[in-house]
Motif scaffolding. Structure first.
Motif, PDB file in Angstrom:
ATOM      1  N   LEU A  29       0.874  -3.334  -4.137  1.00 42.08           N
ATOM      2  CA  LEU A  29      -0.219  -2.479  -3.684  1.00 42.08           C
ATOM      3  C   LEU A  29      -0.009  -1.096  -4.295  1.00 42.08           C
ATOM      4  CD1 LEU A  29      -0.208  -3.429   0.108  1.00 42.08           C
ATOM      5  CD2 LEU A  29      -1.687  -4.358  -1.679  1.00 42.08           C
ATOM      6  N   ALA A  57      -4.693  -4.183  -5.312  1.00 43.61           N
ATOM      7  CA  ALA A  57      -3.757  -5.217  -4.876  1.00 43.61           C
ATOM      8  C   ALA A  57      -3.622  -6.317  -5.920  1.00 43.61           C
ATOM      9  CB  ALA A  57      -4.235  -5.822  -3.564  1.00 43.61           C
ATOM     10  N   PHE A  87      -6.559 -11.931  -2.502  1.00 46.51           N
ATOM     11  CA  PHE A  87      -6.905 -10.697  -1.802  1.00 46.51           C
ATOM     12  C   PHE A  87      -7.806 -10.932  -0.611  1.00 46.51           C
ATOM     13  CE2 PHE A  87      -7.188  -6.221  -1.572  1.00 46.51           C
ATOM     14  CZ  PHE A  87      -8.516  -5.838  -1.435  1.00 46.51           C
ATOM     15  N   THR A 100      -1.132  -4.816   3.686  1.00 49.54           N
ATOM     16  CA  THR A 100      -1.837  -6.081   3.899  1.00 49.54           C
ATOM     17  C   THR A 100      -1.381  -6.721   5.195  1.00 49.54           C
ATOM     18  OG1 THR A 100      -0.189  -7.414   2.738  1.00 49.54           O
ATOM     19  CG2 THR A 100      -1.947  -6.482   1.421  1.00 49.54           C
TER      20      THR A 100
END
Length: 125
Positions: free
Chosen positions: A4, A24, A29, A98
């Motif tokens: 990231l 990302a 994703f 995330t």
């Protein structure tokens, strides 16, 4: 390997706007919720906003509600945070992270498994 990378931070004046980006790679994703957190000097890392994997659901902290807009582009594998009417108290390092599922299940740091290195936002009054 999940990576990231945040960008878009900088020095701005109170009342200005800024858009942060988080690029990302390393996982599908759209399958994962993502979030923005920030950490000011001497303070704990705090939740700012989160978005579900589909982008249909969002959650905001009270501190940015009405001033921040979180979004994502699942084709570009990038998440954004548009911050408007910036205040000096928005000064912090902003991190993207995330989640472990496509749903927003947590506003706590423990609910996110991968983190970027952060981008500095400084708001002068």
């Amino acid at each position: 390997q999940v990576q990231l990378v945040e960008s878009g931070g900088g020095l701005v004046q109170a009342g200005d706007s800024l858009r942060l980006s988080c690029a990302a790679s390393g996982r599908t994703f759209s399958r994962y919720a993502m979030g923005w957190f920030r950490q000011a000097p001497g303070k704990e890392r705090e939740f700012v906003a989160a978005i579900s994997g589909s982008g249909h659901n969002t959650v905001y902290s009270d501190s940015v509600k009405g001033r921040g807009i979180i979004s994502r582009d699942n084709v570009k594998n990038t998440m954004y945070l548009q911050m408007n009417s910036l205040k000096s108290e928005d000064t912090a390092i902003y991190y993207c992270a995330t989640g472990s599922t496509g749903l927003i299940v947590s506003t706590r740091t423990a609910g996110y498994d991968y983190w970027g290195q952060g981008t500095q936002v400084t708001v002068s009054s």
